[in-house]
Design an enzyme around this catalytic site. Structure first.
Site, PDB file in Angstrom:
ATOM      1  NE  ARG A  83      -3.352   2.462   2.745  1.00  0.00           N
ATOM      2  CZ  ARG A  83      -3.242   3.300   3.783  1.00  0.00           C
ATOM      3  NH1 ARG A  83      -2.497   2.977   4.834  1.00  0.00           N
ATOM      4  NH2 ARG A  83      -3.871   4.441   3.789  1.00  0.00           N
ATOM      5  CG  HIS A 139      -1.105   8.881   3.583  1.00  0.00           C
ATOM      6  ND1 HIS A 139      -1.242   7.522   3.792  1.00  0.00           N
ATOM      7  CD2 HIS A 139      -0.718   9.401   4.768  1.00  0.00           C
ATOM      8  CE1 HIS A 139      -0.933   7.240   5.061  1.00  0.00           C
ATOM      9  NE2 HIS A 139      -0.607   8.368   5.671  1.00  0.00           N
ATOM     10  CD  GLU A 147      -4.940   7.558   9.884  1.00  0.00           C
ATOM     11  OE1 GLU A 147      -4.426   8.629  10.240  1.00  0.00           O
ATOM     12  OE2 GLU A 147      -4.564   6.460  10.319  1.00  0.00           O
ATOM     13  CG  ASN A 161      -4.999   3.313   8.815  1.00  0.00           C
ATOM     14  OD1 ASN A 161      -5.078   2.295   8.114  1.00  0.00           O
ATOM     15  ND2 ASN A 161      -4.624   4.481   8.339  1.00  0.00           N
ATOM     16  CE1 TYR A 208       0.103   2.806  13.636  1.00  0.00           C
ATOM     17  CE2 TYR A 208      -1.831   3.940  12.792  1.00  0.00           C
ATOM     18  CZ  TYR A 208      -0.599   3.363  12.580  1.00  0.00           C
ATOM     19  OH  TYR A 208      -0.056   3.341  11.316  1.00  0.00           O
ATOM     20  CD  GLU A 221      -1.493   3.944   8.148  1.00  0.00           C
ATOM     21  OE1 GLU A 221      -1.245   4.381   9.297  1.00  0.00           O
ATOM     22  OE2 GLU A 221      -1.678   4.674   7.170  1.00  0.00           O
TER      23      GLU A 221
HETATM   24  C1  PNW Z   1      -1.299   7.354  10.843  1.00  0.00           C
HETATM   25  N1  PNW Z   1      -3.313  10.819  15.991  1.00  0.00           N
HETATM   26  O1  PNW Z   1      -1.275   8.622  11.396  1.00  0.00           O
HETATM   27  C2  PNW Z   1      -0.913   7.642   9.407  1.00  0.00           C
HETATM   28  O2  PNW Z   1      -1.789   7.137   8.455  1.00  0.00           O
HETATM   29  C3  PNW Z   1       0.517   7.359   9.091  1.00  0.00           C
HETATM   30  O3  PNW Z   1       0.924   8.145   8.007  1.00  0.00           O
HETATM   31  C4  PNW Z   1       1.364   7.550  10.331  1.00  0.00           C
HETATM   32  O4  PNW Z   1       2.732   7.474  10.063  1.00  0.00           O
HETATM   33  C5  PNW Z   1       0.936   6.502  11.333  1.00  0.00           C
HETATM   34  O5  PNW Z   1      -0.450   6.569  11.610  1.00  0.00           O
HETATM   35  C6  PNW Z   1       1.677   6.579  12.651  1.00  0.00           C
HETATM   36  O6  PNW Z   1       1.433   7.794  13.284  1.00  0.00           O
HETATM   37  C7  PNW Z   1      -1.802   9.062  12.565  1.00  0.00           C
HETATM   38  O7  PNW Z   1      -2.589  11.655  16.620  1.00  0.00           O
HETATM   39  C8  PNW Z   1      -1.161  10.151  13.151  1.00  0.00           C
HETATM   40  O8  PNW Z   1      -4.459  10.520  16.399  1.00  0.00           O
HETATM   41  C9  PNW Z   1      -1.656  10.716  14.286  1.00  0.00           C
HETATM   42  C10 PNW Z   1      -2.817  10.217  14.841  1.00  0.00           C
HETATM   43  C11 PNW Z   1      -3.473   9.135  14.267  1.00  0.00           C
HETATM   44  C12 PNW Z   1      -2.949   8.560  13.134  1.00  0.00           C
END
Ligand code: PNW
Length: 459
Positions: A83, A127, A172, A301, A303, A359
């Site tokens: 991707r 992006h 996002e 995505n 995290y 992601e």
């Molecule tokens: C995602 N937040 O970003 C992105 O899609 C990527 O490009 C990035 O490198 C990756 O996660 C890691 O950060 C985010 O603060 C960045 O909520 C910040 C946030 C969420 C997603």
């Protein structure tokens, strides 16, 4: 030291898609080469104080000049899919008018290299690198930007669509709208809540218009989708105030994105919350039909998850840190079960939605043992993180969620937005002095786990 996780991930079928992801501004560099014009990220990252260490993407991983080697590296990892994102100001400088042939040629070559190695290309159109000229004309808070995005989508899909069958319109929209126009920690760095809410709707409109234009130029079997990072929210307690806070946070963090695309309407409670905050989604007649057009999949995505409580002021919500959870280098709390809960909930609330995890991954402070070609990165923490989250996907599948693949973020260490180069998410290490790439132990584990899954009967 922890042992390496086992290679068998329960719940993942033989045809599960295993991939890795990147984005254009984070890896390409070559920002003024072959006709590319500045994006909002060039402007923002060159604003003193905006980025940790005043880092910027001028060179990044120099992927623009090293692309064939990077594809060979990817092939060595034995993944099914890659991707990547297209840089809008490379493909259509200034965001208007005809395509820039040289810019498109780069992605054309990338796609051919991938296909020659048997890797399926997944193209993300946006992006976060809006052409600066469009921001100067008002950016995403202006409706016209949605139409400009649809034109760009058609240019890109028209050129690559004979070989690229997987398209993601936006990555996002929460980050583009809220981090970019409300919090201001991302480009273009504005701090205007009303403008951010307008941006949310125009991003959605751009998505819907682009879906139609992509389908018109890409022969079947085009698969067109959008990637969200929906909040996975838990109330801090079952008090009415905390339950209301969780509902509100879920509305602003998840349903305001999922509902228009998957149900063709904005949630009424979110519209009311916005009105109380003095903001309004600038919906015009017919918009929700466009935005709600069927997509083939939704990218997720994931995290972190959020435990949310009522804040001091009425209508305020606060995220409650969970000190018992381990953290990454960001430092983001690690909570794999949140991904199971998120995927399961989406499949329950939006039935029939095919999902891919587009992601998931983690930044850790990697130690490099040895140097040069003999260097080795034993990133057991990242390996365990990926294994635990893949297992979380397996549990979601067993609970009925239609999750079809997983892309590790990221293929290589790169420009981590506001954090610059200090945070490394790669499964491949990048030495920014020499641009040498070294696969980490996590990359080897992913390769072996994918192989193990392919060898098993579908589950
Ligand atoms: C995602 N937040 O970003 C992105 O899609 C990527 O490009 C990035 O490198 C990756 O996660 C890691 O950060 C985010 O603060 C960045 O909520 C910040 C946030 C969420 C997603």
């Amino acid at each position: 030291p922890q042992p390496l996780p086992g290679l068998t991930v329960p719940g993942l079928p033989a045809d599960f898609v295993w991939g890795a992801a990147t984005s254009a501004y984070q890896i390409e560099g070559a920002v003024d080469v072959d006709g590319r014009t500045p994006s909002i990220w060039d402007t923002f990252s060159h604003t003193p104080g905006a980025i940790e260490g005043d880092d910027h993407g001028d060179v990044a991983c120099d992927h623009y000049h090293r692309m064939p080697d990077d594809v060979r590296l990817l092939a060595g990892l034995g993944l099914d899919a890659y991707r990547f994102s297209l840089s809008w100001p490379r493909v259509q400088p200034g965001g208007r008018g005809p395509a820039n042939a040289k810019g498109l040629d780069f992605y054309d070559r990338l796609v051919d290299e991938l296909l020659a190695q048997g890797i399926t290309p997944w193209a993300t159109l946006y992006h976060w690198d809006l052409p600066q000229e469009l921001e100067d004309a008002g950016g995403w808070p202006e409706r016209d930007t949605a139409y400009r995005f649809a034109d760009y989508a058609e240019l890109a899909a028209g050129r690559l669509g004979d070989r690229v069958h997987h398209w993601i319109t936006l990555n996002e929209p929460f980050c583009s709208a809220i981090l970019g126009y409300h919090i201001g920690c991302h480009a273009p760095g504005r701090k205007d809540f009303r403008a951010a809410v307008r941006a949310v709707h125009h991003l959605h409109l751009g998505h819907g218009l682009a879906v139609e234009r992509i389908r018109a130029v890409v022969p079947t079997p085009a698969q067109v989708g959008i990637t969200f990072n929906p909040a996975q929210v838990y109330p801090a307690s079952d008090s009415p105030a905390d339950l209301a806070a969780a509902r509100q946070a879920d509305g602003m963090g998840a349903r305001i994105y999922l509902d228009p695309v998957l149900r063709g309407r904005y949630p009424q409670d979110v519209v009311e919350d916005l009105a109380r905050l003095g903001a309004e989604l600038p919906v015009e007649a017919g918009d929700l039909e466009v935005i709600g057009r069927p997509v083939d999949f939704v990218g997720i995505n994931y995290y972190v998850s959020d435990v949310v409580a009522a804040g001091g002021e009425p209508g305020e919500t606060v995220r409650v840190p969970q000190p018992d959870r381990p953290v990454t280098a960001m430092p983001w709390e690690i909570h794999p079960q949140g991904m199971t809960d998120l995927l399961t909930r989406i499949s329950r609330d939006y039935p029939g939605t095919a999902m891919y995890v587009t992601e998931n991954g983690a930044a850790f402070d990697d130690s490099v043992y040895g140097s040069g070609a003999g260097g080795r990165i034993e990133d057991i923490d990242r390996t365990v993180y990926l294994a635990d989250h893949l297992a979380a996907v397996g549990r979601a599948r067993e609970a009925g969620a239609d999750v079809r693949g997983f892309f590790a973020w990221s293929l290589m260490d790169n420009f981590e937005w506001a954090y610059g180069y200090g945070k490394r998410f790669g499964i491949v290490h990048v030495d920014y002095e020499t641009q040498m790439r070294t696969p980490k132990q996590s990359a080897e584990w992913l390769r072996d786990a994918a192989n193990a899954a392919r060898g098993r009967q579908g589950s």
